[in-house]
Design a protein around this motif. Structure first.
Motif, short mmCIF file in Angstrom:
data_model
loop_
_atom_site.label_atom_id
_atom_site.label_comp_id
_atom_site.label_asym_id
_atom_site.label_seq_id
_atom_site.Cartn_x
_atom_site.Cartn_y
_atom_site.Cartn_z
N GLY A 347 82.79 -82.80 3.22
CA GLY A 347 82.24 -82.83 4.57
C GLY A 347 82.73 -81.65 5.38
O GLY A 347 83.70 -80.98 5.03
N ALA A 348 82.05 -81.39 6.49
CA ALA A 348 82.43 -80.27 7.36
C ALA A 348 81.82 -80.47 8.74
O ALA A 348 80.78 -81.12 8.89
CB ALA A 348 81.95 -78.94 6.78
N CYS A 349 82.46 -79.91 9.74
CA CYS A 349 81.87 -79.86 11.07
C CYS A 349 80.76 -78.80 11.08
O CYS A 349 80.50 -78.16 10.05
CB CYS A 349 82.93 -79.56 12.13
N ILE A 350 80.13 -78.59 12.21
CA ILE A 350 79.01 -77.66 12.24
C ILE A 350 79.47 -76.21 12.04
O ILE A 350 78.79 -75.40 11.43
CB ILE A 350 78.20 -77.80 13.55
N ARG A 352 80.70 -72.19 12.58
CA ARG A 352 79.90 -71.06 13.02
C ARG A 352 78.57 -71.05 12.28
O ARG A 352 78.53 -71.50 11.12
CB ARG A 352 80.64 -69.74 12.74
N PRO A 353 77.51 -70.58 12.87
CA PRO A 353 77.38 -70.00 14.21
C PRO A 353 77.03 -71.02 15.28
O PRO A 353 76.83 -70.65 16.43
CB PRO A 353 76.25 -69.00 14.03
N GLY A 354 76.94 -72.31 14.91
CA GLY A 354 76.48 -73.29 15.87
C GLY A 354 77.46 -73.65 16.96
O GLY A 354 77.08 -74.08 18.05
N CYS A 355 78.77 -73.49 16.67
CA CYS A 355 79.80 -73.91 17.63
C CYS A 355 80.65 -72.72 18.04
O CYS A 355 81.24 -72.03 17.20
CB CYS A 355 80.68 -74.99 17.01
N ALA A 356 80.75 -72.50 19.34
CA ALA A 356 81.51 -71.36 19.85
C ALA A 356 83.00 -71.50 19.61
O ALA A 356 83.72 -70.50 19.55
CB ALA A 356 81.24 -71.18 21.34
N LYS A 357 83.49 -72.73 19.49
CA LYS A 357 84.92 -72.94 19.31
C LYS A 357 85.37 -72.75 17.86
O LYS A 357 86.55 -72.62 17.58
CB LYS A 357 85.32 -74.33 19.80
N SER A 358 84.42 -72.76 16.94
CA SER A 358 84.77 -72.64 15.52
C SER A 358 85.25 -71.24 15.19
O SER A 358 84.71 -70.24 15.67
CB SER A 358 83.57 -73.00 14.65
N LEU A 359 86.24 -71.18 14.32
CA LEU A 359 86.79 -69.90 13.88
C LEU A 359 86.22 -69.42 12.55
O LEU A 359 86.59 -68.35 12.08
CB LEU A 359 88.32 -70.02 13.76
N ALA A 360 85.34 -70.23 11.94
CA ALA A 360 84.81 -69.85 10.63
C ALA A 360 83.50 -70.58 10.36
O ALA A 360 83.19 -71.60 10.98
CB ALA A 360 85.82 -70.19 9.53
N ASP A 361 82.74 -70.06 9.43
CA ASP A 361 81.54 -70.73 8.92
C ASP A 361 82.00 -71.71 7.85
O ASP A 361 81.92 -71.45 6.65
CB ASP A 361 80.56 -69.70 8.35
N VAL A 362 82.52 -72.85 8.29
CA VAL A 362 83.17 -73.77 7.36
C VAL A 362 82.18 -74.43 6.40
O VAL A 362 82.56 -74.84 5.31
CB VAL A 362 83.99 -74.84 8.12
N ARG A 363 80.93 -74.52 6.76
CA ARG A 363 79.96 -75.11 5.85
C ARG A 363 79.74 -74.20 4.64
O ARG A 363 79.66 -74.67 3.50
CB ARG A 363 78.65 -75.39 6.58
N ALA A 364 79.64 -72.91 4.89
CA ALA A 364 79.51 -71.97 3.77
C ALA A 364 80.78 -71.98 2.93
O ALA A 364 80.73 -71.91 1.69
CB ALA A 364 79.22 -70.57 4.29
N GLU A 365 81.93 -72.05 3.59
CA GLU A 365 83.20 -72.10 2.85
C GLU A 365 83.30 -73.37 2.00
O GLU A 365 83.77 -73.34 0.86
CB GLU A 365 84.37 -72.02 3.82
N GLU A 384 90.94 -76.95 15.65
CA GLU A 384 91.87 -78.07 15.66
C GLU A 384 91.25 -79.38 16.13
O GLU A 384 91.84 -80.44 15.96
CB GLU A 384 93.08 -77.74 16.54
N ARG A 385 90.07 -79.34 16.71
CA ARG A 385 89.46 -80.59 17.18
C ARG A 385 89.05 -81.50 16.02
O ARG A 385 88.97 -82.71 16.18
CB ARG A 385 88.23 -80.29 18.05
N ARG A 386 88.70 -80.92 14.87
CA ARG A 386 88.33 -81.69 13.68
C ARG A 386 87.19 -82.67 13.96
O ARG A 386 87.24 -83.85 13.59
CB ARG A 386 89.54 -82.45 13.12
N CYS A 387 86.15 -82.21 14.61
CA CYS A 387 85.03 -83.08 14.98
C CYS A 387 84.44 -83.77 13.75
O CYS A 387 84.11 -83.12 12.75
CB CYS A 387 83.94 -82.27 15.68
N GLY A 388 84.31 -85.09 13.83
CA GLY A 388 83.65 -85.86 12.78
C GLY A 388 84.46 -86.10 11.53
O GLY A 388 83.90 -86.50 10.51
#
Length: 439
Positions: A347-350, A352-365, A384-388
């Motif tokens: 699983g992953a949060c949304i 980048r690029p959807g969230c301005a607070k994200s530091l990475a494209d975690v879905r691709a990672e 650090e919010r770890r949404c979802g």
């Protein structure tokens, strides 16, 4: 109207923290959209995750039209539409009203109800909790007081198998084999036993008692109450007495968090019917994939889909002889149809690029570093919010300014994290090792 959504509380605020209600409840909904980097976001509450095929079609059309072409499932079995363009709010609201997905505008953000997805389908639960679901939703929409609940408050309806009892609801109903129900408020082991017929009314009474207790503390959720939830049980008993609802105080241990999601594949049902249980890679599904599911529900099932808090979908009422063929088609469409898929537990949060607070494209990672099949769940967070994030035991991967931190979470506590630089190879190795460490 667009409004910024506050960071979700992955760790509850300290009891009595004055910041808990320092601002209005800005959780997104159908009427209040959240402005994200990829456009506006709508969160559509689907109590119990239950959708008719016609309602599912409406969501697909909205995702395909004003949205980004995908539907995003949340950890509460709700649906998010992303990438909504300017001026799309009016169309969204009109379609929600027409389809029955918006029965009360005053209550649309407080209809947060999770329910056992396989209730009444596989014979494992103590009772079919669908009547509770319908009754509770009607009671909530009819209650002036309940409109004051926050968009974070959660009801959980458990058919006795312990799946959603483990998800940390503010008010939980759990079925018993003798026809009674257990009412739990927060994580209290002290509970109230009530007749099953009075369970929805008891859940509403608990929510309204919480609202009466929360103004002084500014609590959004039961965990925010300075004095805890114990005193609320006494108040619920007092409120149910005039209605003639029998109550008995007792003790029921809290289920370990992270109880198993429905098994993927064909779930044996009653008579000659099965339910198809599928997962969505990273909790998102394209409009074409969604149409495939909806068509199966309408033409091969009983016309219904059930969204799960584990970002999956259950299609009930499929003939046993058709199940294998239909699962093959769903797997070919890119959905998760069995435990051997490399996407299972990822699983992953949304990000980048959807969230301005994200530091990475975690879905691709996440797609590039899934780890071994059948291993511990892993959740990738862009900040650090770890949404979802999930409950129970899982591998926590968080993007940092210098790379990532990888840690194992169990019993609500994180082990000492391992810091990884920006090397994709090192990150994939670290995640694989952490997920495979089952001991």
């Amino acid at each position: 109207m667009l409004a910024a959504m506050p960071p979700p509380a992955t760790t509850p605020a300290p009891p009595g923290d004055p910041s808990v209600r320092a601002h209005g409840d800005a959780c997104p909904g159908t009427l209040r959209l959240h402005r994200a980097d990829d456009g506006a976001l709508a969160r559509i509450r689907v109590p119990g995750g239950v959708l008719t095929a016609d309602q599912a079609d409406v969501l697909r059309e909205l995702a395909s039209g004003p949205g980004d072409g995908e539907l995003h499932l949340t950890s509460r079995g709700n649906v998010q539409l992303r990438g909504l363009g300017p001026g799309s709010g009016g169309e969204l609201v009109a379609r929600m009203r027409e389809s029955g997905l918006l029965p009360s505008e005053r209550h649309e953000r407080i209809r947060n109800v999770v329910a056992s997805p396989l209730s009444g389908l596989d014979g494992r639960g103590e009772r079919d909790i669908r009547p509770w679901l319908s009754a509770l939703d009607a009671l909530l929409c009819a209650s002036d007081a309940a409109a004051g609940l926050s968009g974070r408050f959660l009801f959980a309806l458990d058919d006795g198998r312990g799946d959603v009892d483990a998800l940390g609801g503010d008010v939980t109903l759990r079925a018993r084999s003798d026809g009674d129900a257990i009412l739990r408020i927060g994580a209290e082991e002290s509970v109230v036993r009530i007749p099953g017929a009075g369970a929805p009314q008891a859940a509403l009474a608990a929510a309204e008692a919480f609202l009466d207790a929360s103004p002084a503390s500014g609590a959004w959720r039961v965990t925010d109450l300075p004095a805890g939830a114990g005193s609320l049980l006494d108040e619920v008993v007092r409120r149910l007495r005039p209605a003639g609802i029998r109550t008995t105080r007792t003790v029921a241990p809290v289920e370990p968090r992270g109880s198993a999601a429905p098994a993927l594949g064909a779930v044996t049902g009653l008579r000659d019917m099965v339910a198809l249980s599928v997962g969505l890679p990273l909790g998102r599904i394209g409009a074409g994939q969604w149409r495939t599911l909806t068509d199966i529900a309408r033409h091969r099932g009983d016309g219904e889909l059930r969204l799960t808090p584990w970002r999956g979908v259950v299609v009930p009422g499929v003939g046993r002889e058709q199940a294998a063929e239909l699962l093959d088609s769903l797997g070919a469409a890119g959905l998760i149809v069995g435990p051997r898929s490399p996407w299972t537990g990822v699983g992953a949060c949304i990000g980048r690029p959807g969230c301005a607070k994200s530091l990475a494209d975690v879905r691709a990672e996440a797609a590039a570093a899934m780890g071994p099949v059948g291993a511990l769940p892993v959740y990738w967070s862009g900040c650090e919010r770890r949404c979802g994030h999930p409950q129970g035991e899982w591998i926590d991967v968080v993007a940092t300014p210098d790379g990532h931190r990888v840690a194992r979470v169990r019993d609500g506590r994180r082990d000492a994290p391992v810091s990884i630089d920006d090397s994709p190879t090192a990150l994939a190795a670290a995640v694989s090792a952490a997920r495979g460490a089952l001991g």
